[in-house]
Each structure stands twice: as structure tokens, then as C-alpha cells.
Scaffold this motif. Structure first.
Motif, short mmCIF file in Angstrom:
data_model
loop_
_atom_site.label_atom_id
_atom_site.label_comp_id
_atom_site.label_asym_id
_atom_site.label_seq_id
_atom_site.Cartn_x
_atom_site.Cartn_y
_atom_site.Cartn_z
N PHE A 351 0.84 -1.20 0.00
CA PHE A 351 0.00 0.00 0.00
C PHE A 351 0.88 1.25 0.00
O PHE A 351 0.58 2.22 -0.71
CB PHE A 351 -0.92 -0.01 1.22
CG PHE A 351 -1.75 1.24 1.37
CD1 PHE A 351 -2.88 1.43 0.59
CD2 PHE A 351 -1.39 2.24 2.26
CE1 PHE A 351 -3.64 2.59 0.70
CE2 PHE A 351 -2.13 3.40 2.38
CZ PHE A 351 -3.26 3.58 1.60
N LEU A 354 2.37 1.58 -3.44
CA LEU A 354 1.34 2.07 -4.36
C LEU A 354 1.10 3.56 -4.15
O LEU A 354 0.90 4.32 -5.12
CB LEU A 354 0.05 1.28 -4.17
CG LEU A 354 -1.09 1.58 -5.13
CD1 LEU A 354 -0.72 1.16 -6.54
CD2 LEU A 354 -2.37 0.86 -4.69
N SER A 355 1.13 4.00 -2.90
CA SER A 355 0.94 5.42 -2.60
C SER A 355 2.08 6.25 -3.18
O SER A 355 1.85 7.34 -3.73
CB SER A 355 0.86 5.62 -1.08
OG SER A 355 -0.23 4.91 -0.53
N ALA A 358 1.51 6.54 -6.81
CA ALA A 358 0.42 7.49 -7.07
C ALA A 358 0.91 8.93 -6.93
O ALA A 358 0.57 9.80 -7.74
CB ALA A 358 -0.75 7.22 -6.13
N THR A 600 -3.94 8.79 -8.12
CA THR A 600 -4.29 7.73 -7.17
C THR A 600 -5.29 6.76 -7.78
O THR A 600 -5.14 5.53 -7.65
CB THR A 600 -4.90 8.35 -5.90
OG1 THR A 600 -3.94 9.24 -5.31
CG2 THR A 600 -5.27 7.27 -4.90
N LYS A 603 -3.50 4.53 -10.50
CA LYS A 603 -2.62 3.52 -9.91
C LYS A 603 -3.44 2.45 -9.20
O LYS A 603 -3.06 1.27 -9.20
CB LYS A 603 -1.63 4.16 -8.95
CG LYS A 603 -0.47 4.83 -9.65
CD LYS A 603 0.34 3.83 -10.43
CE LYS A 603 1.45 4.46 -11.24
NZ LYS A 603 2.20 3.46 -12.04
N GLY A 604 -4.54 2.86 -8.60
CA GLY A 604 -5.40 1.88 -7.94
C GLY A 604 -6.00 0.89 -8.93
O GLY A 604 -6.01 -0.32 -8.69
N TRP A 607 -3.34 -1.46 -10.18
CA TRP A 607 -3.01 -2.48 -9.18
C TRP A 607 -4.06 -3.59 -9.19
O TRP A 607 -3.72 -4.77 -9.07
CB TRP A 607 -2.93 -1.85 -7.80
CG TRP A 607 -2.57 -2.83 -6.72
CD1 TRP A 607 -1.34 -3.38 -6.47
CD2 TRP A 607 -3.47 -3.40 -5.75
NE1 TRP A 607 -1.42 -4.24 -5.40
CE2 TRP A 607 -2.71 -4.28 -4.94
CE3 TRP A 607 -4.83 -3.24 -5.49
CZ2 TRP A 607 -3.27 -4.99 -3.88
CZ3 TRP A 607 -5.39 -3.95 -4.44
CH2 TRP A 607 -4.61 -4.80 -3.64
#
Length: 645
Positions: A351, A354-355, A358, A600, A603-604, A607
Motif C-alpha cells: 500500500f 502504491l501510494s 500514485a 491515485t 494507480k489503484g 493495481w
């Protein structure tokens, strides 16, 4: 003449057979195995060589592995050999001294196959762990990492204490812990090693835990034998057909026959147009085919088949278990707990990773869109050529690198120069085209779209269609690796820092300078600003130039990690407009918020569906369409009298 020469060489070699040295004596104890090695038999000889402790063993293993060992045919002694024009030069395996040159037919080269060479390599690693050369020690450690086995634990532990290199020592200690978790002599030591892995996020650590928790499927009528992992629930953990197929294979139960299986069996038993008393013409009916097969089975001409009732009965009678291959329950319990802890930590770090991705993407979108946000907010101009200003900035950086070979210096020169070039281009475009089309959005859109096509073609004519490299400085190579899960490239960090700097610079210009005051005044109420002595035309020209200049700087930053082509601007124009619309027209903070939201969200989606990046773009557009239905003025709406226009 040749026979006389060979005889002389043989006489010269006779004294050598009289005083076999230590290694030679050991090799002769395993002469047949070494002369004709195989993967199944070579371990005995290798174990003896390793256990001998002779300093000459590593060199022999290296030569043996590289096919540099020869056996003299007349007495079976081993030598290091080298082919020459005169024959084969033989060197003593104990002293390394050259003995003689013999005819090529007098000595046989030992050629171990690939499997034997791998076994030799494993034995050789134990010596290389303490080799004075750090490169060889590092290579030995990585060889163990690639093929972890129990015999390597002892030599690896023995080499740790005297390891002079701190980095390599840490690597050895970590690798020794992996091996201890799997191969330590007692359960307590293994559990201690496994508990240390609960904070290790590396792929190696997770692989070790997965190996310890490896299972096999077993069938039983009652409680499972061995170290039980779980009992499978039919229909949930395993399908009904798969469960019965396993039972049939392990317990010898009748198989489930498909329609095709029935056809093939019945075709093989056709006699006189009938199968088991059923005419062939009737066998198109599935029930008749089944009945015919059952008749054949009753006559024991074919194996019995499984029925729904027999399948249900078997599934009720037997249970299918997943049983650990590791028999020690304390070890598997510790490994399961450690793996659960690791997976939790991995999830948290994924997470975080991923942040970071983003934020990185948002900073790119912010740089690409902030110039458009200013021009669009102040002038209301839909500038479809904004992406081409990004392209011009990237090509400016490329041209600078052709004259300034130092990449750091070229970057320092390229950033302000790209701003100047695109600022001038923006001012020229505003003065020549845009100023005549104010308050005519459709004509402005068509005009700027035409300009974008013209600029793309001009770039193709000058630089060609092939992608041009915009090389980043050496200090931007690589990535900041926080752990085995979280890492981000230095280029992305640099772009983020650049975005933050420009955010601060723009806020300073808009809040603390006269130009910023006038821009905000024209943005909120052009008529009132004109009545206060502000020249709206001049402000619009400067604003358009400023937005274009920022796009040029964004082009240099984007070009450091993306391809520099004439079409690169079109890759960012859509995202730039979406960022501006979502964030709020004419607002720097709104642009930042829009970039953060879009980065964000994209990228979410990537993922969730990493194999299809196009889906992320599609879902993002759909999301924005829905978003503006509920908040048409963006996240941060424009304030002032013109806000409702």
C-alpha cells in the motif's frame, strides 16, 4: 620415430609413479568414480575430498569442473592437463609442477557432464566461502542462495566469524538463517530462525517459509496421518469431480466416464450391429449408452463405472487432507505464524509503495497540467497545443545535451532554456492566433488543434520519427530501495521535488507579486480589473506565456524517463485537461488536488488489473465523467463574480 619418442616420455614419467602425494593418493582411492563420474556416484568422492581438508582440493575441483583433469592410461594417475601442438602437458595435482608432455593418446581427458559439474560446484562453494578474493566469496554466497541445501549450512556458519567484509558478512548471516530455518539439526534452532523471518520482507524469506509449509494431498477414512495442515471441504476447497478423481486414483475406485469415454468403449464392442444387445441405432440416446455399458461391466468385459450414488458414497466415506511435508508441528506452526506476519507487513508496504507510485504519477500530471490550468482559468482558452509545448521542452533538453555532454550541467541549462523557448512560443501563439479568437471557444479549439498538428509535423521534419534520448545524470540512476517491497526511482523523486518547487514558486508569484495580483484579478473579474487600470490583454499574453513555459519545463522532466518523440505531447494532453477540470479551473491548489485524485485512481485501477493498463485509462475517464456530474466546478471551485460564467 613416434614410438621411440613415446617410449622416452614414458620412461621420463616412470619415477612419478613411485611417490604418489597426498591428494593423488586420495584420488586413487576413488579412481573409477573420478575417471568415469556420474551424478549418482560422484558424491562419495566429493565427500572424501571435502573431508580431507587438503589445501590442494579446491584447485583440483576447479580443474575437474572445467575439464582440465587428465588420467594417464598406463597407471590411472590424475594430472592437470593442457593440450599443445606436441601433445598434452601434464602437471602434478599436489605441487602443480609440470611433469612431462605425453602423446594425446596416452592420457584421457575427464569430461564430467552437466549434472556432475553442478555437484562439483556445490562442493567447491564450501572452499570459496573463505577464499581471500571477495569476488569469489560473494560468488559462493550467491551460489548457495540459488540452490540452498542442507550440506551448505555448516560451511556457511563456519565462514561467518572471520568474514572481513561487513556487507558480505550480513548477507552470510541472513542466508545462514534461511538455511537454519529449513535444515538446522533440532526443532528449537529451526523455530528461532523462523521467528527471525517474521520481520523479513524479502522474496527469499517468503520462499523459505513457503518451502517449510509445502503440503501434499492425502486421503483417509478417518483422521489424517502426519502433520495436518487442513482438511479440504468438497465443493469449497476442491470441486466434487476433482475430489473423486483423486479418490479413484488413490483408492482404486471406478472412474467417472464422460460421454466421449462411453462412445469410445461402446464402439470397441460393436458386434453384428449391436452392443450388449442394444442396436447401434439406439445408442444415440445417452440412457441407452449407459445401460449398454453397464451390461458390459456386469459381464466383466469393461471396468465398472462410477455413478452419482457411488461418488456420493465415496466422498462421504473418505476425507481429503492437506498434510505438511515437514513432520515437525512446532516448526510448521512457527512458519505459519511468521508467514502470516510477513504477509501483513507486505500488504502494508505494498500500500505504501502504491501510494508512492500514485504521488509520483500525480506530480507528473501536476507539472503537465498546471500551465494549462493557469491559461484555461484566466483566458478560457481550450489550448489543444499544450501537449506540443511539453514536446518542445523535451526536444530543447535533447538539443542542449548535444552541445553540453555533461548530463548534470545540460539539465541545469535545459530547464531555464526550455522555459524561455516555450514561453516565447506561447507568447507568439497568443499574439498571432489566440488574441483574435477570444470568446469563440469552438474556433479556438480548432485553431489550437491545427497548430498542434503543425508543431508535430515540424518536429518530425527536424528530428525525424525515431525516439530521441534525453539522458538523466548518473546521480538519478537507480532507485531508492526502502525494502524488498517499497522502492521508487530517483528520477521520480526528482520530478516530485520539481513539482513541489514549482508549486511553491507559482504560489509565490500569484500571492506575493504584482503580476500574480493582476492575474488573479483578471481571472476573477476581467471587467472590474480593466476598470482598475489593469491591461487584460497584456496579462493574458503573459499568462499564456507563463503556462507554456511551465509546460516546457515539464517536458524536460518527463523526457528524462519517457520517450522523446513528436507525439509525446498527445500522451499527456488528455490527462492535463482532466486534471484541470477535476481540480477546478484556474486554481493551482485545485490542479494539485485533481492530479492527486487522478494519479491515485489510475494507480489503484492498475493495481487491481495490472495486465491491462488501457483499462485504467478507460475507468479513469468514466470516473471523471461521473465526478463532474456531481461537482461540475471541480474539487476547488473558482471564486469571484466570474465563477458563475
Amino acid at each position: 620415430m613416434i614410438r621411440k619418442f613415446s617410449l622416452v616420455l614414458a620412461l621420463l614419467c616412470l619415477p612419478l609413479t613411485a611417490h604418489a602425494q597426498e591428494l593423488q593418493s586420495l584420488l586413487q582411492d576413488h579412481q573409477k568414480t573420478i575417471a568415469k563420474p556420474s551424478r549418482k556416484t560422484v558424491s562419495t568422492a566429493l565427500d572424501a575430498l571435502v573431508a580431507s581438508g587438503l589445501s590442494t582440493v579446491p584447485q583440483f575441483l576447479e580443474n575437474w569442473q572445467s575439464k582440465g583433469v587428465y588420467s594417464r592410461l598406463e597407471d590411472g594417475l590424475f594430472f592437470y592437463g593442457k593440450k599443445t601442438a606436441q601433445g598434452v602437458e601434464l602437471a602434478d595435482v599436489d605441487t602443480g609442477e609440470l611433469i612431462a608432455t605425453v602423446d594425446a593418446k596416452a592420457a584421457k581427458q575427464i569430461k564430467p557432464n552437466g549434472g556432475v559439474r553442478r555437484e562439483i560446484a556445490s562442493a567447491l562453494v564450501q572452499f570459496q566461502l573463505s577464499d581471500p578474493d571477495i569476488e569469489r566469496r560473494s560468488g559462493a554466497v550467491e551460489a548457495i542462495a540459488r540452490d540452498m541445501s542442507a550440506p551448505m549450512l555448516g560451511p556457511l556458519l563456519a565462514s561467518i566469524e572471520n568474514e572481513p567484509d561487513s556487507v558480505l558478512k550480513t548477507r552470510k548471516e541472513k542466508l545462514a538463517n534461511y538455511l537454519s530455518a529449513r535444515f538446522a539439526d533440532n526443532s528449537a534452532d529451526r523455530v528461532v530462525a523462523i521467528e527471525k523471518l517474521s520481520g523479513d520482507l524479502s522474496i527469499e524469506a517468503r520462499a523459505v517459509l513457503s518451502q517449510i509449509l509445502k503440503t501434499k494431498l492425502a486421503v483417509s477414512e478417518g483422521d489424517a496421518e502426519g502433520n495436518l495442515a487442513t482438511t479440504l471441504v468438497v465443493g469449497q476447497d476442491i470441486s466434487r469431480a476433482e475430489a473423486y478423481e483423486m479418490l479413484a486414483a488413490k483408492m482404486g475406485l471406478p472412474a467417472i466416464l464422460s460421454d466421449n469415454d462411453l462412445r469410445l468403449v461402446l464402439e470397441a464392442h460393436v458386434q453384428g450391429g449391436n452392443v450388449a444387445g442394444f442396436p447401434v441405432a439406439q445408442l444415440d440416446d445417452l440412457e441407452k449408452r449407459v445401460a449398454a455399458y453397464d451390461v458390459l461391466a456386469a459381464e466383466q468385459r469393461v471396468p465398472a463405472r462410477a455413478t452419482e450414488a457411488s461418488v456420493t458414497q465415496a466422498l462421504n466415506a473418505y476425507q481429503i487432507h492437506a498434510v505438511y511435508l515437514e513432520s515437525d508441528k512446532a516448526v510448521t506452526d512457527a512458519a505459519a505464524q511468521a508467514l502470516a506476519s510477513v504477509q501483513t507487513r507486505v500488504g502494508v508496504n505494498q500500500f505504501f509503495d502504491l501510494s508512492l507510485d500514485a504521488i509520483s504519477l500525480a506530480s507528473i500530471y501536476f507539472l503537465a497540467a498546471v500551465g494549462l490550468a493557469i491559461t484555461f482559468g484566466v483566458m478560457g482558452v481550450i489550448n489543444m497545443a499544450h501537449g506540443e509545448f511539453i514536446m518542445m521542452g523535451a526536444y530543447t533538453g535533447y538539443v542542449v545535451q548535444q552541445f553540453v555532454p555533461n548530463y548534470t550541467a545540460s539539465l541545469i541549462v535545459a530547464l531555464p532554456l526550455a522555459f524561455v523557448v516555450t514561453f516565447a512560443a506561447g507568447v507568439a501563439m497568443e499574439r498571432l492566433v489566440i488574441r483574435w479568437l477570444y470568446n469563440r471557444p469552438l474556433e479556438t479549439l480548432l485553431a489550437t488543434f491545427g497548430i498542434s498538428i503543425a508543431l508535430q509535423q515540424l518536429a518530425k521534419n527536424i528530428f525525424g520519427t525515431q525516439a530521441r534520448p534525453l539522458t538523466s545524470p548518473g546521480w538519478l540512476d537507480g532507485a531508492w530501495i526502502i525494502n524488498d517491497v517499497v522502492q521508487i526511482s530517483y528520477i521520480r523523486i526528482a520530478i516530485f521535488v520539481l513539482a513541489v518547487l514549482f508549486l511553491g514558486l507559482l504560489l509565490f508569484i500569484l500571492k506575493k507579486t504584482r503580476l500574480g495580483l493582476e492575474v488573479r484579478a483578471v481571472t476573477q473579474n476581467p471587467r472590474m480589473a480593466a476598470s482598475m487600470g489593469i491591461n487584460p490583454d497584456k496579462i493574458k499574453m503573459m499568462t499564456f506565456g507563463l503556462g507554456s513555459g511551465i509546460a516546457g519545463i515539464a517536458g524536460v522532466a518527463i523526457g528524462l524517463f519517457a520517450k522523446v518523440t513528436s507525439e509525446m505531447g498527445s500522451d499527456y494532453i488528455v490527462q492535463s485537461f482532466m486534471t484541470v477540470v477535476v481540480g477546478g479551473v484556474g486554481n493551482v491548489w485545485g490542479t494539485l488536488a485533481g492530479a492527486a485524485m487522478i494519479g491515485t485512481f489510475q494507480k489503484g485501477v492498475e493495481w487491481l488489473n495490472p495486465s491491462n493498463t488501457l483499462a485504467a485509462q478507460t475507468y479513469m475517464i468514466l470516473f471523471i465523467i461521473l465526478f463532474i456530474q456531481f461537482r461540475p466546478k471541480g474539487i476547488i471551485a473558482l471564486k469571484g463574480r466570474a465563477a458563475g460564467d
